[in-house]
Design an enzyme around this catalytic site. Sequence first.
Site, short mmCIF file in Angstrom:
data_model
loop_
_atom_site.label_atom_id
_atom_site.label_comp_id
_atom_site.label_asym_id
_atom_site.label_seq_id
_atom_site.Cartn_x
_atom_site.Cartn_y
_atom_site.Cartn_z
CG HIS A 150 1.22 -0.96 -0.18
ND1 HIS A 150 2.43 -0.54 -0.38
CD2 HIS A 150 0.84 -1.34 1.10
CE1 HIS A 150 3.20 -0.64 0.86
NE2 HIS A 150 2.34 -1.01 1.70
CG HIS B 244 1.33 5.78 -3.21
ND1 HIS B 244 1.99 5.70 -4.38
CD2 HIS B 244 1.41 4.64 -2.62
CE1 HIS B 244 3.12 4.55 -4.27
NE2 HIS B 244 2.66 3.91 -3.14
#
EC number: 3.1.3.9
Length: 277
Positions: free
Chosen positions: A114, A167
């Site tokens: 992302h 993450h």
Amino acid sequence: MESALGAGIAMAEALQNQLPWLENVWLWVTFLGDPKSLFLFYFPAAYYASRRVGIAVLWISIITEWLNLVFKWLLFGDRPFWWVHESGYYSQAPAQVHQFPSSCETGPGSPSGHCMITGAALWPIMTAISSQVATRAHSRWVRVIPSLAYCTFLLAVGLSRVFLLAHFPHQVLAGLITGAVLGWLMAPRVPMERELSFYGLTSLALLLGASLIYWTLFTLGLDLSWSISLASKWCERPEWVHMDSRPFASLSRDSGAALGLGIALHSPCYAQAHIWR
């Protein structure tokens, strides 16, 4: 390394428990920062505003997503939503965190796709807007607004990935830095007027190049499906496991988009529309 990962879990725990009212904001931000949104929304909007910027967004998205795939194969990064269970680090006192439908991606975690892909692909949009603002605004503070908006959005994307347990902070940071550097390097070098064969060969090179790297690593004894097994094992709900986040899903999107871009740019319909425009 475990202490650094533990600090990442503590940060996710703080975001989830101390700022619960921001949950919908983080979910929207992670959606807007999804690489798929670059192909579906940002590229068409950018192309409508500027042909050159639109092609730059798509081209950088393709190349950066391919690089992110290779980096993840090589770096073997864990994701927080499975690491908290698999590591045993919190066996004595379980972390007060929970998963979301957007948490259970199946690919390795490092670096954040992302942050890396979106950061690189939005670079030409940011620089184009900055150039327009610079020609019309005399205030230095107004001129830096596009850059500040770019950095603020990417920071929000990074925080949303930590919040969702997708993450660790160091993976987000690696994605942000790599994405910004790639955007800066690639934006001035986007191929604009090339033969159809160039796009066809690019598509084939992406497909064969990734396949060659995959089979080389597989031959060396590396299990590249390890993250899929862990995601399926530790995701709270089976329907949350995102099959479209498997490595070869992004590869098919990138090679198909490269070929599709070439076909579109060389189609009679595009030539006619370009003349009228």
